[in-house]
Design a protein around this motif. Structure first.
Motif, PDB file in Angstrom:
ATOM      1  N   LYS A 168       0.824  -1.213   0.000  1.00  0.00           N
ATOM      2  CA  LYS A 168       0.000   0.000   0.000  1.00  0.00           C
ATOM      3  C   LYS A 168       0.860   1.265   0.000  1.00  0.00           C
ATOM      4  N   PHE A 169       2.098   1.107  -0.386  1.00  0.00           N
ATOM      5  CA  PHE A 169       3.036   2.224  -0.488  1.00  0.00           C
ATOM      6  C   PHE A 169       3.168   2.579  -1.962  1.00  0.00           C
ATOM      7  N   TYR A 170       2.772   3.799  -2.316  1.00  0.00           N
ATOM      8  CA  TYR A 170       2.667   4.167  -3.725  1.00  0.00           C
ATOM      9  C   TYR A 170       3.516   5.379  -4.072  1.00  0.00           C
ATOM     10  N   GLY A 171       3.830   5.470  -5.351  1.00  0.00           N
ATOM     11  CA  GLY A 171       4.392   6.684  -5.894  1.00  0.00           C
ATOM     12  C   GLY A 171       3.269   7.622  -6.302  1.00  0.00           C
ATOM     13  N   LYS A 172       3.553   8.907  -6.242  1.00  0.00           N
ATOM     14  CA  LYS A 172       2.581   9.909  -6.695  1.00  0.00           C
ATOM     15  C   LYS A 172       3.294  10.901  -7.595  1.00  0.00           C
ATOM     16  N   GLU A 173       2.751  11.082  -8.803  1.00  0.00           N
ATOM     17  CA  GLU A 173       3.352  12.021  -9.737  1.00  0.00           C
ATOM     18  C   GLU A 173       3.218  13.435  -9.189  1.00  0.00           C
ATOM     19  N   ILE A 174       4.327  14.123  -9.078  1.00  0.00           N
ATOM     20  CA  ILE A 174       4.311  15.448  -8.481  1.00  0.00           C
ATOM     21  C   ILE A 174       3.517  16.436  -9.326  1.00  0.00           C
ATOM     22  N   LYS A 175       3.655  16.369 -10.625  1.00  0.00           N
ATOM     23  CA  LYS A 175       2.980  17.336 -11.498  1.00  0.00           C
ATOM     24  C   LYS A 175       1.476  17.109 -11.564  1.00  0.00           C
TER      25      LYS A 175
END
Length: 217
Positions: free
Chosen positions: A163-170
């Motif tokens: 449940k650990f995700y990346g999130k696009e900053i833009k």
């Protein structure tokens, strides 16, 4: 997607001599995820490792990232302090990702040698990908062992990053993944004791085993 991963067999082989007196580590892209900006979660108490919060850098992480360390505190004071600062190294790595700063002072405060190089390379990968961190990152099943020199401490623990995700900053898009064997990792960290007036245990060598079946819950 960036991965927090290391093949320690190679790392320890490459630094076997240094392990007798100092540090080690290496990189590989085997089989584990730590995907990628606001920050806000409060920094942890450092009382377990004997230093006040005022002596330590900010290791706060984004409000939408929950770092869970489901550990029992070791009865041995030295091992408890080493485990506490192993946790701070993990927090510092995520803080550097959130800050998008490969030279963030937090991870440098809690590491030396190849462990410091490893943290920097991980942060660089996230910055290059344009990601920050979000979700829940859980660490558990910790064990500690003082080495035969009576000084260094070996720390091991498991991780479930399903449940650990990346999130696009833009775009703020969350890059969700499903739980699989890849979600589970086994961490091994060689902790060196404080030197001089310092009260900080530093990570010198880190091994991250991907697809860790022994960590499946």
């Amino acid at each position: 997607m960036a991965r927090r991963t290391l093949t320690i067999a190679a790392a320890l082989a490459a630094t076997a001599t240094l392990l007798l007196t100092a540090c080690g580590g290496s990189n590989d892209d085997s089989s584990d995820d730590i995907k990628g900006a606001e920050t806000g979660a409060s920094s942890p108490s450092a009382s377990a490792s004997g230093a006040s919060d005022a002596d330590r850098p900010d290791v706060s992480v984004p409000k939408d990232l929950d770092l869970v360390f489901d550990f029992d505190k070791p009865s041995d004071a030295k091992q408890a302090a080493a485990l506490a600062d192993a946790q701070n190294y993990i927090r510092a790595l995520d803080h550097g990702i959130a800050q998008q700063d490969p030279d963030d002072p937090a991870y440098q405060f809690y590491s030396d040698g190849n462990a410091s190089q490893y943290a920097k390379s991980q942060i660089q990968a996230w910055v290059k990908g344009g990601w920050t961190v979000t979700g829940t990152d859980r660490y558990y099943n910790a064990d500690t062992d003082t080495l035969s020199d009576g000084k260094r401490v070996l720390v091991n623990f498991c991780r479930n990053q399903a449940k650990f995700y990346g999130k696009e900053i833009k775009t703020k898009k969350v890059l969700r993944t499903k739980e699989s064997l890849t979600s589970f990792q086994k961490f091994t960290m060689l902790m060196f004791p404080p030197s001089g007036s310092s009260q900080v245990w530093k990570t010198q060598v880190i091994e991250v085993k991907g697809k860790a079946k022994e960590c499946q819950e």
